[in-house]
Design an enzyme around this catalytic site. Structure first.
Site, PDB file in Angstrom:
ATOM      1  N   ARG A 153       0.715  -1.143  -0.007  1.00 49.19           N
ATOM      2  CA  ARG A 153       0.075  -0.024   0.097  1.00 49.19           C
ATOM      3  C   ARG A 153       0.594   1.278  -0.001  1.00 49.19           C
ATOM      4  O   ARG A 153       0.396   2.536  -0.271  1.00 49.19           O
ATOM      5  CB  ARG A 153      -0.988   0.081   1.164  1.00 49.19           C
ATOM      6  CG  ARG A 153      -2.308  -1.070   0.888  1.00 49.19           C
ATOM      7  CD  ARG A 153      -2.992  -1.404   1.773  1.00 49.19           C
ATOM      8  NE  ARG A 153      -2.444  -1.871   3.292  1.00 49.19           N
ATOM      9  CZ  ARG A 153      -2.260  -3.085   3.439  1.00 49.19           C
ATOM     10  NH1 ARG A 153      -2.704  -4.003   2.458  1.00 49.19           N
ATOM     11  NH2 ARG A 153      -1.796  -3.539   4.527  1.00 49.19           N
ATOM     12  N   GLU A 199       5.093 -10.258  14.371  1.00 47.73           N
ATOM     13  CA  GLU A 199       4.649 -10.758  15.610  1.00 47.73           C
ATOM     14  C   GLU A 199       4.469 -12.380  15.425  1.00 47.73           C
ATOM     15  O   GLU A 199       4.280 -13.024  16.578  1.00 47.73           O
ATOM     16  CB  GLU A 199       3.252 -10.168  16.108  1.00 47.73           C
ATOM     17  CG  GLU A 199       2.142  -9.985  15.090  1.00 47.73           C
ATOM     18  CD  GLU A 199       2.385  -8.835  14.334  1.00 47.73           C
ATOM     19  OE1 GLU A 199       1.381  -8.251  13.702  1.00 47.73           O
ATOM     20  OE2 GLU A 199       3.415  -8.248  13.876  1.00 47.73           O
TER      21      GLU A 199
END
Length: 182
Positions: free
Chosen positions: A71, A108
């Site tokens: 993006r 993560e």
């Protein structure tokens, strides 16, 4: 909430914020996904987003706008064109033809790698790093390290959205982060 550097009374911020759709439990339960596709469908909000960034960076002597896949590729090129800078894509592995330089970073849920073409930037250039959203800051910090390894001065990171509860700003160290919507 707008970044402290943007006048809170700027009506464009409210329009940008309201054009971002929040989708609960996507891509998994508990995630509140910030969907910019609705922002892109709103031509005024999209133009205002680009204009706010251009107004901030037009006089900062930036020669490189580095956009983070995917993006950052939406917001980076129009900003680069408007401020007279080149656009450099920062991509996931095996997406760029030719010789690349890589930087591994932690997510993560594991690790990832970011790449850019060797020779796309030169030592001493001044760069802006652009992405749509900062969450944990892992991707932005990898982009900073990658550019700095080849002698580029990263002036600032710019994102449309920040999720402050994930403390991504802290991972950027002393690098400034400019966001429109928090």
């Amino acid at each position: 909430m707008a970044s402290a550097d943007v006048k809170a009374q700027d009506p464009r911020i409210a329009g940008i914020s309201s054009a971002i759709r929040v989708i609960p439990d996507f891509p998994k339960p508990g995630i509140m996904f910030q969907d910019i596709t609705t922002l892109l469908l709103d031509t005024k909000a999209f133009r205002d987003t680009i204009d706010l960034f251009v107004e901030r960076y037009k006089d900062k002597n930036i020669s490189v706008v580095a956009g983070i896949e995917a993006r950052g590729f939406i917001f980076g090129p129009p900003i680069a064109l408007a401020i007279g800078a080149k656009f450099v894509p920062m991509r996931k592995p095996k997406k760029l033809p030719g010789e690349v330089i890589s930087e591994e970073y932690s997510l993560e849920y594991g690790k990832d790698v970011m790449e850019m073409h060797v020779g796309a930037v030169q030592a001493g250039e001044r760069a802006l790093i652009v992405d749509d959203l900062v969450a944990t800051g892992g991707t932005l910090s990898a982009a900073i390290r990658l550019l700095e390894r080849v002698g580029v001065h990263v002036v600032e990171c710019a994102c449309v959205i920040e999720l402050p509860e994930l403390k991504g700003r802290e991972r950027l160290g002393e690098k400034p982060l400019f966001v429109l919507v928090s």
